[in-house]
Motif scaffolding. Structure first.
Motif, PDB file in Angstrom:
ATOM      1  N   MET A  81       0.858  -1.182   0.000  1.00 46.97           N
ATOM      2  CA  MET A  81       0.000   0.000   0.000  1.00 46.97           C
ATOM      3  C   MET A  81       0.893   1.229   0.000  1.00 46.97           C
ATOM      4  O   MET A  81       1.890   1.286   0.728  1.00 46.97           O
ATOM      5  N   ARG A  82       0.530   2.186  -0.797  1.00 43.72           N
ATOM      6  CA  ARG A  82       1.373   3.377  -0.940  1.00 43.72           C
ATOM      7  C   ARG A  82       1.180   4.303   0.255  1.00 43.72           C
ATOM      8  O   ARG A  82       0.162   4.980   0.384  1.00 43.72           O
ATOM      9  N   LEU A  83       2.175   4.336   1.137  1.00 43.41           N
ATOM     10  CA  LEU A  83       2.128   5.139   2.354  1.00 43.41           C
ATOM     11  C   LEU A  83       3.479   5.812   2.574  1.00 43.41           C
ATOM     12  O   LEU A  83       4.504   5.331   2.087  1.00 43.41           O
ATOM     13  N   HIS A  84       3.485   6.885   3.335  1.00 43.34           N
ATOM     14  CA  HIS A  84       4.745   7.518   3.698  1.00 43.34           C
ATOM     15  C   HIS A  84       5.218   6.858   4.997  1.00 43.34           C
ATOM     16  O   HIS A  84       4.589   6.994   6.043  1.00 43.34           O
ATOM     17  N   LEU A  85       6.329   6.123   4.932  1.00 40.69           N
ATOM     18  CA  LEU A  85       6.773   5.268   6.038  1.00 40.69           C
ATOM     19  C   LEU A  85       8.074   5.768   6.648  1.00 40.69           C
ATOM     20  O   LEU A  85       8.875   6.418   5.978  1.00 40.69           O
ATOM     21  N   GLU A  86       8.273   5.428   7.921  1.00 42.23           N
ATOM     22  CA  GLU A  86       9.429   5.932   8.658  1.00 42.23           C
ATOM     23  C   GLU A  86      10.658   5.036   8.537  1.00 42.23           C
ATOM     24  O   GLU A  86      11.774   5.474   8.818  1.00 42.23           O
ATOM     25  N   VAL A  87      10.481   3.778   8.167  1.00 42.20           N
ATOM     26  CA  VAL A  87      11.607   2.883   7.881  1.00 42.20           C
ATOM     27  C   VAL A  87      11.269   2.105   6.618  1.00 42.20           C
ATOM     28  O   VAL A  87      10.088   1.930   6.277  1.00 42.20           O
ATOM     29  N   PRO A  88      12.273   1.606   5.884  1.00 40.87           N
ATOM     30  CA  PRO A  88      11.985   0.755   4.725  1.00 40.87           C
ATOM     31  C   PRO A  88      11.102  -0.424   5.136  1.00 40.87           C
ATOM     32  O   PRO A  88      11.362  -1.074   6.144  1.00 40.87           O
ATOM     33  N   THR A  89      10.051  -0.657   4.360  1.00 44.58           N
ATOM     34  CA  THR A  89       9.061  -1.670   4.727  1.00 44.58           C
ATOM     35  C   THR A  89       8.851  -2.646   3.581  1.00 44.58           C
ATOM     36  O   THR A  89       8.575  -2.242   2.451  1.00 44.58           O
ATOM     37  N   LEU A  90       8.965  -3.940   3.890  1.00 38.39           N
ATOM     38  CA  LEU A  90       8.705  -5.000   2.928  1.00 38.39           C
ATOM     39  C   LEU A  90       7.279  -5.503   3.131  1.00 38.39           C
ATOM     40  O   LEU A  90       6.939  -5.991   4.209  1.00 38.39           O
ATOM     41  N   PHE A  91       6.449  -5.357   2.120  1.00 33.75           N
ATOM     42  CA  PHE A  91       5.091  -5.886   2.158  1.00 33.75           C
ATOM     43  C   PHE A  91       5.118  -7.292   1.550  1.00 33.75           C
ATOM     44  O   PHE A  91       5.381  -7.456   0.363  1.00 33.75           O
ATOM     45  N   VAL A  92       4.847  -8.301   2.385  1.00 35.05           N
ATOM     46  CA  VAL A  92       4.946  -9.703   1.962  1.00 35.05           C
ATOM     47  C   VAL A  92       3.550 -10.330   2.014  1.00 35.05           C
ATOM     48  O   VAL A  92       3.029 -10.609   3.096  1.00 35.05           O
ATOM     49  N   PRO A  93       2.896 -10.594   0.891  1.00 33.78           N
ATOM     50  CA  PRO A  93       1.506 -11.027   0.887  1.00 33.78           C
ATOM     51  C   PRO A  93       1.203 -12.377   1.525  1.00 33.78           C
ATOM     52  O   PRO A  93       0.166 -12.543   2.141  1.00 33.78           O
ATOM     53  N   ALA A  94       2.059 -13.391   1.369  1.00 32.27           N
ATOM     54  CA  ALA A  94       1.795 -14.756   1.865  1.00 32.27           C
ATOM     55  C   ALA A  94       0.571 -15.362   1.168  1.00 32.27           C
ATOM     56  O   ALA A  94      -0.544 -15.355   1.689  1.00 32.27           O
ATOM     57  N   PHE A  95       0.789 -15.922  -0.009  1.00 37.27           N
ATOM     58  CA  PHE A  95      -0.296 -16.500  -0.790  1.00 37.27           C
ATOM     59  C   PHE A  95      -0.713 -17.868  -0.252  1.00 37.27           C
ATOM     60  O   PHE A  95       0.122 -18.667   0.158  1.00 37.27           O
ATOM     61  N   ALA A  96      -2.019 -18.119  -0.277  1.00 36.25           N
ATOM     62  CA  ALA A  96      -2.565 -19.376   0.246  1.00 36.25           C
ATOM     63  C   ALA A  96      -2.251 -20.539  -0.690  1.00 36.25           C
ATOM     64  O   ALA A  96      -2.337 -20.411  -1.916  1.00 36.25           O
ATOM     65  N   ARG A  97      -1.904 -21.666  -0.086  1.00 31.72           N
ATOM     66  CA  ARG A  97      -1.638 -22.885  -0.863  1.00 31.72           C
ATOM     67  C   ARG A  97      -2.922 -23.694  -0.993  1.00 31.72           C
ATOM     68  O   ARG A  97      -3.102 -24.729  -0.358  1.00 31.72           O
ATOM     69  N   VAL A  98      -3.820 -23.201  -1.801  1.00 30.32           N
ATOM     70  CA  VAL A  98      -5.081 -23.901  -2.046  1.00 30.32           C
ATOM     71  C   VAL A  98      -5.474 -23.653  -3.493  1.00 30.32           C
ATOM     72  O   VAL A  98      -5.313 -22.558  -4.025  1.00 30.32           O
ATOM     73  N   GLU A  99      -5.963 -24.701  -4.159  1.00 30.27           N
ATOM     74  CA  GLU A  99      -6.403 -24.578  -5.543  1.00 30.27           C
ATOM     75  C   GLU A  99      -7.806 -23.979  -5.588  1.00 30.27           C
ATOM     76  O   GLU A  99      -8.642 -24.276  -4.723  1.00 30.27           O
ATOM     77  N   VAL A 100      -8.084 -23.159  -6.578  1.00 29.79           N
ATOM     78  CA  VAL A 100      -9.395 -22.525  -6.667  1.00 29.79           C
ATOM     79  C   VAL A 100     -10.299 -23.163  -7.722  1.00 29.79           C
ATOM     80  O   VAL A 100     -11.527 -23.115  -7.609  1.00 29.79           O
ATOM     81  N   VAL A 101      -9.707 -23.794  -8.725  1.00 29.64           N
ATOM     82  CA  VAL A 101     -10.502 -24.358  -9.820  1.00 29.64           C
ATOM     83  C   VAL A 101     -11.474 -25.450  -9.355  1.00 29.64           C
ATOM     84  O   VAL A 101     -12.634 -25.473  -9.814  1.00 29.64           O
ATOM     85  N   PRO A 102     -11.099 -26.383  -8.469  1.00 28.73           N
ATOM     86  CA  PRO A 102     -12.056 -27.394  -8.028  1.00 28.73           C
ATOM     87  C   PRO A 102     -13.338 -26.795  -7.433  1.00 28.73           C
ATOM     88  O   PRO A 102     -14.441 -27.297  -7.684  1.00 28.73           O
ATOM     89  N   ALA A 103     -13.209 -25.724  -6.657  1.00 25.08           N
ATOM     90  CA  ALA A 103     -14.391 -25.084  -6.070  1.00 25.08           C
ATOM     91  C   ALA A 103     -15.238 -24.422  -7.149  1.00 25.08           C
ATOM     92  O   ALA A 103     -16.477 -24.424  -7.081  1.00 25.08           O
ATOM     93  N   LEU A 104     -14.591 -23.855  -8.172  1.00 26.66           N
ATOM     94  CA  LEU A 104     -15.334 -23.248  -9.275  1.00 26.66           C
ATOM     95  C   LEU A 104     -16.088 -24.313 -10.067  1.00 26.66           C
ATOM     96  O   LEU A 104     -17.245 -24.118 -10.448  1.00 26.66           O
ATOM     97  N   GLU A 105     -15.421 -25.431 -10.312  1.00 21.26           N
ATOM     98  CA  GLU A 105     -16.047 -26.525 -11.058  1.00 21.26           C
ATOM     99  C   GLU A 105     -17.258 -27.063 -10.310  1.00 21.26           C
ATOM    100  O   GLU A 105     -18.311 -27.319 -10.903  1.00 21.26           O
ATOM    101  N   LYS A 106     -17.122 -27.201  -9.012  1.00 20.73           N
ATOM    102  CA  LYS A 106     -18.219 -27.717  -8.176  1.00 20.73           C
ATOM    103  C   LYS A 106     -19.435 -26.795  -8.228  1.00 20.73           C
ATOM    104  O   LYS A 106     -20.583 -27.254  -8.175  1.00 20.73           O
ATOM    105  N   ASN A 107     -19.201 -25.496  -8.354  1.00 23.30           N
ATOM    106  CA  ASN A 107     -20.292 -24.527  -8.281  1.00 23.30           C
ATOM    107  C   ASN A 107     -20.600 -23.867  -9.623  1.00 23.30           C
ATOM    108  O   ASN A 107     -21.159 -22.779  -9.661  1.00 23.30           O
ATOM    109  N   LEU A 108     -20.289 -24.553 -10.694  1.00 28.66           N
ATOM    110  CA  LEU A 108     -20.483 -23.991 -12.025  1.00 28.66           C
ATOM    111  C   LEU A 108     -21.945 -23.615 -12.288  1.00 28.66           C
ATOM    112  O   LEU A 108     -22.231 -22.584 -12.913  1.00 28.66           O
ATOM    113  N   GLY A 109     -22.857 -24.431 -11.795  1.00 23.85           N
ATOM    114  CA  GLY A 109     -24.281 -24.140 -11.973  1.00 23.85           C
ATOM    115  C   GLY A 109     -24.686 -22.824 -11.332  1.00 23.85           C
ATOM    116  O   GLY A 109     -25.444 -22.033 -11.922  1.00 23.85           O
TER     117      GLY A 109
END
Length: 344
Positions: A81-109
């Motif tokens: 996020m674009r902010l004025h910060l007092e020290v150098p800041t690393l923004f680390v998202p941490a992506f979830a280890r889960v597949e999304v396509v199976p849930a989409l396929e299940k709920n296609l209807g």
């Protein structure tokens, strides 16, 4: 459960010459934060774990990092996020280890009920899977639109708890991928379009529009409770990504112009228990919109958002969800670094 780019973080810290870092994390990523601290210690960098509750990228602990003598902050679990910060800041998202396509396929209807042209959105945790989701849906005949969003979001298709700009595109309905209620509820309120939330963990799907209608009824009840209020406390947050001082002063001016009394209150963590000693009849929270909406049952006095004040005063007629929009800054670039990004 989450992807953590250990080597990339170490590389960025060494580029900065950081010998001591503060690691800030939400409660759900505390174990990963501990592992990161151990990893950095093994590589010659002292790490301090931040124990306070973290509310998002809008709430960086850069001031605390500076106070503790750290020359960098790792803000874990949220996107840049674009902010004025007092020290150098690393923004680390941490992506979830889960597949999304199976849930989409299940709920296609259910997804087909959104229409042919659908807007696709998600949170930081699943943004790296948005391309796969789009490909799956387009192969099945959908026209998928992924909105760019404004400057507050890092990636196309990303929504925050306070910003749904990427969902506001030309589409028949909106498909949200992720867990929890607040983000898809905000999407439904912000877009006023059919909104389906698909949970990649459970595989469940939930339509959000009835829940959005129930929430709006509850908010109208809060507005009704404030009709006879004469004295308003207008609460502004000192958190860097929630500081809306100009908006708070605008609300105070509006209230006074309509015969109400209003005073400005500045707080870091906003809760009603801290305000018990004041004699205000009602409050307006000009900070994270989740505070008045999620916590209203804990407030003995009516608590409103800025847009709800406009409804109270008859300035607007239609209910709109309060959002914090992205604003382009003219000042020097902040010391923020996006780590492990998939920015388009």
């Amino acid at each position: 459960m989450h992807e953590v780019p250990w080597k990339e973080i170490l590389h960025e810290l060494k580029k900065l010459g950081a010998g001591c870092v503060l690691i800030q994390s939400p409660e759900g990523l505390r174990k990963e934060a501990e592992e990161l601290a151990r990893f950095l210690g093994e590589n010659g960098i002292e790490a301090i774990l931040h124990g306070e509750v973290n509310y998002g990228a809008c709430d960086p602990a850069d001031r605390e990092a500076k106070l503790l003598g750290c020359n960098a902050l790792i803000h874990f679990g949220h996107s840049y996020m674009r902010l004025h910060l007092e020290v150098p800041t690393l923004f680390v998202p941490a992506f979830a280890r889960v597949e999304v396509v199976p849930a989409l396929e299940k709920n296609l209807g259910e997804i087909k009920r959104l229409g042919k042209r659908i807007a696709l959105v998600t949170t930081t945790q699943h943004i790296h899977k948005l391309g796969e989701a789009r490909e799956f849906l387009e192969e099945r005949g959908f026209k998928v639109v992924i909105g760019k969003g404004d400057s507050r979001v890092s990636w196309p298709g990303q929504v925050l708890g306070c910003n749904f700009s990427s969902a506001k595109v030309e589409a028949d309905g909106v498909l949200f991928i992720g867990s929890g209620y607040f983000h898809p509820l905000g999407v439904a309120l912000a877009t006023k379009k059919p909104t389906l939330a698909v949970n990649p963990y459970s595989g469940d799907a939930l339509w959000m529009n009835e829940e959005a209608e129930r929430l709006v009824r509850r908010r109208w009840a809060q507005i009704a409770k404030a009709i006879d209020a004469r004295r308003f406390g207008v609460v502004v947050s000192t958190k860097k990504g929630q500081l809306r001082l100009k908006e708070a002063k605008r609300i105070i001016k509006l209230l006074r112009e309509h015969g109400r009394k209003a005073e400005l209150i500045a707080m870091d963590h906003i809760s009603y228990s801290k305000l018990e000693g004041f004699s205000f009849d009602a409050y307006v929270v000009v900070a994270c919109p989740r505070v008045p909406i999620d916590d209203y049952e804990n407030w003995r006095k009516p608590v409103l958002t800025p847009r709800e004040v406009e409804l109270l005063l008859g300035i607007r007629d239609d209910y709109e969800f309060d959002e914090i929009t992205g604003v382009e800054r003219n000042e020097d670039e902040p010391l923020g670094i996006a780590v492990h990004g998939v920015r388009e």
